[in-house]
Enzyme design. Structure first.
Site, PDB file in Angstrom:
ATOM      1  N   ALA A  88      -3.298   7.508 -13.396  1.00 46.14           N
ATOM      2  CA  ALA A  88      -2.568   8.424 -14.268  1.00 46.14           C
ATOM      3  C   ALA A  88      -1.951   7.630 -15.423  1.00 46.14           C
ATOM      4  O   ALA A  88      -1.782   6.414 -15.337  1.00 46.14           O
ATOM      5  CB  ALA A  88      -1.475   9.145 -13.491  1.00 46.14           C
TER       6      ALA A  88
ATOM      7  N   GLY B 123      -4.670   8.385  -9.513  1.00 43.99           N
ATOM      8  CA  GLY B 123      -5.183   9.702  -9.834  1.00 43.99           C
ATOM      9  C   GLY B 123      -6.682   9.739 -10.010  1.00 43.99           C
ATOM     10  O   GLY B 123      -7.319  10.784  -9.821  1.00 43.99           O
TER      11      GLY B 123
ATOM     12  N   GLU C  60      -8.015  10.072  -6.553  1.00 44.60           N
ATOM     13  CA  GLU C  60      -7.673  11.428  -6.122  1.00 44.60           C
ATOM     14  C   GLU C  60      -8.612  12.453  -6.768  1.00 44.60           C
ATOM     15  O   GLU C  60      -9.004  13.434  -6.136  1.00 44.60           O
ATOM     16  CB  GLU C  60      -6.218  11.726  -6.453  1.00 44.60           C
ATOM     17  CG  GLU C  60      -5.257  10.949  -5.564  1.00 44.60           C
ATOM     18  CD  GLU C  60      -3.806  11.073  -5.992  1.00 44.60           C
ATOM     19  OE1 GLU C  60      -2.994  11.526  -5.164  1.00 44.60           O
ATOM     20  OE2 GLU C  60      -3.487  10.727  -7.149  1.00 44.60           O
TER      21      GLU C  60
ATOM     22  N   GLU D 245       0.003   3.430  -5.733  1.00 39.74           N
ATOM     23  CA  GLU D 245       1.276   4.054  -6.098  1.00 39.74           C
ATOM     24  C   GLU D 245       2.501   3.389  -5.496  1.00 39.74           C
ATOM     25  O   GLU D 245       3.573   3.360  -6.118  1.00 39.74           O
ATOM     26  CB  GLU D 245       1.261   5.548  -5.717  1.00 39.74           C
ATOM     27  CG  GLU D 245       0.435   6.426  -6.636  1.00 39.74           C
ATOM     28  CD  GLU D 245      -1.039   6.451  -6.291  1.00 39.74           C
ATOM     29  OE1 GLU D 245      -1.778   7.244  -6.897  1.00 39.74           O
ATOM     30  OE2 GLU D 245      -1.480   5.668  -5.411  1.00 39.74           O
TER      31      GLU D 245
END
Length: 255
Positions: A66, A112, A115, A135
């Site tokens: 992200a 992300g 994901e 993360e």
């Protein structure tokens, strides 16, 4: 529709969404998430599209994570809103779409990015791919489904190891644990992914749509009953008639 951060290509029954932010290793920001979501809506409305591929531009990165700059100063309320919007806008949409979505993971798939790949129904990876959820090194946990989808794919033990350690794993290890289906040289990745997508695209779209729904319920108490229900529903649909007739007539079905 025109896009700034993605490329959308359609070829016969296939479509390819390419995340195109090479200057930031294709990191996901809010605008990119919205554009992928809009492209998914466009393709879902297009009856000629039977299968969707998601990949990243270049050979270094699928999605490197992200865009941290966007949320670095968020508090709890805004952070929860960010995660919830991501689920509703894109990640759950991909997982529950009626058309099969294949991730062609070219290079880094971190945070992300992993994901996003896990929300897809199938994952192919390049030999240079590195996958991970880093993360906790930021004092966070995955917020776009990583803690939920990863254990379902690889089991709790390996998922815990990946999440707690934040370490990246190479593509071959990802295949060993079931995180990706196949691994190919980078120059063959998109071709091999398109080959699979073409095979899928020639099968019954009605049956595949029901199969997606049933598989998504496989880890719930509704799984078996849903399979029975969808199996029965397909007997009233045109594709079943064509498929059975073609089998009896010893020809290929025309779905």
């Amino acid at each position: 529709m025109s896009y700034e951060n993605i490329l959308l290509e359609k070829d016969d029954k296939l479509a390819v969404i390419t995340i195109n932010r090479p200057q930031s290793l294709n990191a996901l920001n809010a605008k990119t998430i919205q554009e992928i979501s809009s492209a998914m809506d466009e393709l879902n409305a297009d009856e000629s599209c039977r299968a969707i591929i998601i990949t990243g531009s270049g050979e270094k990165s699928f999605v490197a994570g992200a865009d941290i700059k966007e949320f670095s100063d968020f508090g709890q309320e805004k952070a929860e809103e960010l995660a919830r919007n991501g689920h509703n806008t894109l990640f759950n949409k991909i997982e529950n779409t009626s058309k099969p979505v294949i991730a062609a993971v070219n290079g880094f798939a971190l945070g992300g990015g992993l994901e996003l790949a896990m929300a897809c129904h199938i994952r192919y990876a390049s030999e240079n791919a590195k996958l991970g959820l880093p993360e906790v090194t930021l004092g966070l946990i995955p917020g776009y489904g990583g803690t939920q989808r990863l254990p379902k794919l690889v089991g709790k033990g390996i998922a815990n190891e990946m999440i707690f350690s934040a370490k990246m794993i190479p593509a071959q290890r990802a295949k060993e644990i079931g995180l990706v289906n196949e691994v190919y040289p980078i120059e063959e990745l998109l071709t091999k992914t398109k080959e699979l997508a073409s095979i899928i695209a020639n099968n019954s779209p009605m049956a595949i749509s029901k199969a997606i729904q049933a598989v998504n319920l496989s880890d719930t108490d509704k799984g078996f009953e849903s399979e029975i229900k969808y199996f029965g529903e397909l007997f009233e649909m045109q594709d079943k008639q064509e498929g059975v007739t073609a089998f009896l007539e010893k020809r290929k079905p025309n779905f």
